[in-house]
Enzyme design. Sequence first.
Site, PDB file in Angstrom:
ATOM      1  N   GLY A   1       0.832  -1.219   0.000  1.00  0.00           N
ATOM      2  CA  GLY A   1       0.000   0.000   0.000  1.00  0.00           C
ATOM      3  C   GLY A   1       0.854   1.251   0.000  1.00  0.00           C
ATOM      4  O   GLY A   1       0.501   2.266   0.621  1.00  0.00           O
TER       5      GLY A   1
ATOM      6  N   GLY B   1      -0.176   5.261  -0.905  1.00  0.00           N
ATOM      7  CA  GLY B   1      -1.164   6.013  -0.133  1.00  0.00           C
ATOM      8  C   GLY B   1      -0.549   7.178   0.625  1.00  0.00           C
ATOM      9  O   GLY B   1       0.648   7.491   0.479  1.00  0.00           O
TER      10      GLY B   1
ATOM     11  N   TYR C   1     -14.351  -0.126   9.457  1.00  0.00           N
ATOM     12  CA  TYR C   1     -12.941   0.276   9.583  1.00  0.00           C
ATOM     13  C   TYR C   1     -12.437  -0.021  10.995  1.00  0.00           C
ATOM     14  O   TYR C   1     -11.404  -0.661  11.186  1.00  0.00           O
ATOM     15  CB  TYR C   1     -12.843   1.771   9.270  1.00  0.00           C
ATOM     16  CG  TYR C   1     -11.458   2.370   9.382  1.00  0.00           C
ATOM     17  CD1 TYR C   1     -10.448   2.023   8.497  1.00  0.00           C
ATOM     18  CD2 TYR C   1     -11.187   3.326  10.365  1.00  0.00           C
ATOM     19  CE1 TYR C   1      -9.198   2.605   8.594  1.00  0.00           C
ATOM     20  CE2 TYR C   1      -9.945   3.912  10.460  1.00  0.00           C
ATOM     21  CZ  TYR C   1      -8.949   3.544   9.563  1.00  0.00           C
ATOM     22  OH  TYR C   1      -7.699   4.129   9.666  1.00  0.00           O
TER      23      TYR C   1
HETATM   24  C1  AKB Z   1      -9.932   8.156   8.921  1.00  0.00           C
HETATM   25  O1  AKB Z   1     -10.357   9.301   9.121  1.00  0.00           O
HETATM   26  O2  AKB Z   1     -10.648   7.210   8.566  1.00  0.00           O
HETATM   27  C2  AKB Z   1      -8.459   7.919   9.150  1.00  0.00           C
HETATM   28  C3  AKB Z   1      -8.162   7.524  10.552  1.00  0.00           C
HETATM   29  C4  AKB Z   1      -8.227   8.510  11.641  1.00  0.00           C
HETATM   30  O3  AKB Z   1      -7.852   6.393  10.815  1.00  0.00           O
HETATM   31  N1  AKB Z   1      -7.714   9.093   8.807  1.00  0.00           N
END
Ligand code: AKB
Length: 318
Positions: free
Chosen positions: A8, A11, A142
Amino acid sequence: MGRILVTGALGQIGAELVPALRERHGADNVIASGWRRREVASVTDGGPFEIVDCTLPGDIEAAVEKHGIETIYHMPAFLSVLGEAQPEAAWALNLGGYANALEAARRHGCAVFFPSSIGAFGPGTPLRHTPQDTIQRPNTIYGVSKVAGELLGDYYHARFGLDTRGLRLPGLISHVAPPGGGTTDYAVHIFYEALREGRYTCFLRPDSRLDMMYMPDAVAAIIDLMAADPAKLSHRNAFNVTAMSVTPEEIAAEIRNHIPGFAIDYEVDPLRQAIADSWPDSMDDSAARAEWGWRPRYDLATMTAEMIGTLRRKLNLA
Ligand code: AKB
């Protein structure tokens, strides 16, 4: 440290991590990779590059075997907002890709770095002075993938003796490669728009306080953690690290010290606001300070001065 693979690498973090690693270890010893080739000068001009799709079992291992890799910095991820649009793909990359990296590392005895995030926290976590060890019940895909990644890294360390290490990174502010699909992206966009347009419409409320860090500090943290004496690490996956705790209105006020007429208004995006509201505003990073000497160099004022000066030159506005 032997040869290094950065997955990655094209990025936001990879674009600055790869040159820093090449400077330290020699350009030929740092293999950058991405799922497709895209020209990011700081990465693709300076040393070897491989196509590696981390979601394909075998792709990472092939690169590890080909280049005799000893350390993997595993950077690819769908960020928080993009993850909510494509949860299945986010899980496949964020956790499936990391599982593939760990398996390649297990078979070849590599050390592995994993970037966790403030996104690994959620409702139920104490959001002020968030402790190193606390409740982690995030409600984004996430965040779920980051918590699972932290646990998987610890599992591979305990079960197979793999040298896995990670950081819970806050929002990252940078000027080389743009972020994409994150909740904290506003803290990068605001600088570009302040310089180009003199105004910015922010998708978070003016008082949304979040941990942030300037990219040179994040790169230093990643490199310092991987160089730390393993005997001193009791946490490994993953250390809280932060440099500043700021709101959009505070960043705007600091920008006005350089661009006096800068104007900001707010059109709050409910999804991004809900995510931001579930994240810490000031992590306690004392474990990182005690175990491997973490210290940020930049605060809001020094980061803002450097972002504005660098972007003025980059955008030919000097
Ligand atoms: C997001 O905003 O998803 C990322 C993080 C804070 O992990 N930048």
